[in-house]
Design a protein around this motif. Structure first.
Motif, mmCIF file in Angstrom:
data_model
loop_
_atom_site.group_PDB
_atom_site.id
_atom_site.type_symbol
_atom_site.label_atom_id
_atom_site.label_comp_id
_atom_site.label_asym_id
_atom_site.label_seq_id
_atom_site.Cartn_x
_atom_site.Cartn_y
_atom_site.Cartn_z
ATOM 1 N N PRO A 133 4.810 71.145 37.802
ATOM 2 C CA PRO A 133 4.372 71.362 36.414
ATOM 3 C C PRO A 133 4.543 72.817 36.012
ATOM 4 N N ALA A 135 2.867 74.537 34.016
ATOM 5 C CA ALA A 135 1.617 75.280 33.806
ATOM 6 C C ALA A 135 1.392 76.327 34.884
ATOM 7 N N ARG A 136 1.998 76.122 36.027
ATOM 8 C CA ARG A 136 1.873 77.097 37.123
ATOM 9 C C ARG A 136 2.418 78.452 36.719
ATOM 10 N N LYS A 145 0.581 71.115 32.087
ATOM 11 C CA LYS A 145 0.329 70.393 33.340
ATOM 12 C C LYS A 145 1.089 69.067 33.378
#
Length: 410
Positions: A133, A135-136, A145
């Motif tokens: 994802p 979002a990391r 995410k």
């Protein structure tokens, strides 16, 4: 979506395209380019044209298209097994200035194929996974995410394309010299309702590639232009392909013209900052474009598994009649014609064909014949807004590889 029919099937009995072309009188010297890995490249000069054979056929196609489509210039290069068939330039860059193969032009979304290849090289190096994802690395991205690196590269996030939003084109036209930031562009897309849930359909969105560029920078801790040079441009020997953070183009310049604003005017130095991720806004020349077609289209820099991901990352939505995004950008196509990771698979060909600001370009590679076609065009006063370089590429393919036509996409 089932895996697409492989465009790389071998033929049981065949004479190689190279042998066939040479038998018909094609040049055997790689004038204007390396015959090997691209690192010993000679100047990008026009080749000597024979009186007959494929090189002369390609020239006739280009001459006819230039007149028919009212093109200011046509520059092209064709290679087989990395050996030159023909390199030539027709028309003018500006009044009284002949076009030449060494002239630089904008390559637009061809740089997106470099983003996809760079991502897959990082996968091969074990630094990321395609289904990680985002979002990391991009914690501020809404629904980050649920959006993966694969979705960004394959354009299946559902994010609206800022280029097609109401008023964007008019804003660019009103001030074509404006410098756009990545934050401004992404905000246009994320500020609108998503076309569909991430990973459930396909639609081309420039925002995906702006975000992919940002993610690649975060993953590597390296500015995108430097990363692409290290991972793709350098290894392929693309010495004349480079990013610019300004509208400048290195000399010699292929000038462009357009009637997009109602009058025929020069558009060479209109600002292309809106076209893709900062660090991937590039210029190139025709010899690099042909070399790029080979390097990207053959998966030269990738493992076999990553090469297959490049060509078919499991793109969803193509071929489905039920759409949740506008039909103009959410396309129904056959399995053999689909979107990969930053590139198009058009039947048996791996391709890309940008069009903007009076520039049109096309790179196409036929792996089964190791045939590469690169074309760049600029518009004359009455030229239409069609993909003229892509049309010329299709015609050259029909002449040199009649059993492998290049279909349309979109």
């Amino acid at each position: 979506m089932r895996s697409a029919r492989s465009p790389f099937r071998s033929r049981a009995v065949a004479v190689t395209a190279l042998a066939a072309l040479l038998a018909l009188g094609a040049p055997v010297t790689a004038v204007g380019g390396s015959t090997g890995d691209g690192h010993d490249r000679r100047p990008c000069d026009a080749s000597r044209l024979p009186d007959r054979g494929p090189a002369r056929d390609v020239l006739r196609i280009a001459e006819q298209a230039k007149a028919e489509m009212d093109l200011e210039s046509v520059i092209l290069r064709v290679t087989v097994d990395r050996r030159e068939v023909v390199t030539t330039a027709l028309g003018e860059s500006m009044t009284g200035v002949p076009a030449a193969p060494a002239m630089h032009f904008r390559n637009g979304n061809i740089a997106i194929s470099y983003l996809g290849t760079a991502l897959l090289r990082l996968v091969d190096q074990g630094r990321v996974g395609l289904d990680d994802p985002v979002a990391r690395w991009l914690p501020d991205l809404k629904d980050g995410k649920r959006i993966t690196l694969r979705m960004l590269a394959a354009s299946t996030t559902g994010l609206v394309d800022y280029v097609t939003t109401p008023g964007f084109g008019e804003t660019v036209s009103a001030n074509p010299f404006r410098q756009w930031t990545a934050r401004e562009l992404v905000a246009i897309s994320t500020g609108r309702q998503r076309w569909y849930e991430p990973g459930t359909n396909w639609s081309y969105s420039h925002a995906n590639f702006v975000l992919l560029g940002a993610a690649l920078e975060k993953i590597t801790g390296t500015r995108l232009d430097v990363l692409l040079k290290r991972q793709v441009l350098g290894p392929l020997g693309l010495r004349e392909t480079r990013n610019s953070f300004t509208p400048d183009i290195p000399e010699p310049v292929l000038h462009a013209f357009t009637a997009d604003r109602g009058t025929y005017e020069e558009s060479t130095f209109w600002n292309p900052s809106w076209t893709t991720a900062p660090g991937a806004v590039q210029t190139t020349d025709i010899c690099d474009l042909a070399r790029s077609a080979v390097g990207i289209g053959s998966g030269e820099l990738l493992s076999p598994s990553s090469y297959q991901e490049l060509l078919n990352p499991g793109t969803v939505g193509l071929g489905h009649e039920t759409r949740t995004c506008p039909a103009t950008v959410c396309l129904a196509n056959t399995e053999a014609t689909h979107y990969g990771m930053g590139l198009l698979v058009l039947g048996d060909w791996v391709a890309q064909h940008p069009l903007f600001f009076g520039y049109s370009a096309s790179q196409a590679y036929l792996p089964s014949e190791r045939l590469a076609i690169a074309v760049s065009t600029t518009n004359g006063p009455t030229a239409t807004d069609g993909h003229s370089a892509h049309v010329i590429t299709q015609r050259i393919a029909a002449a040199l590889a009649p059993n492998h036509p290049i279909p349309d996409f979109g």
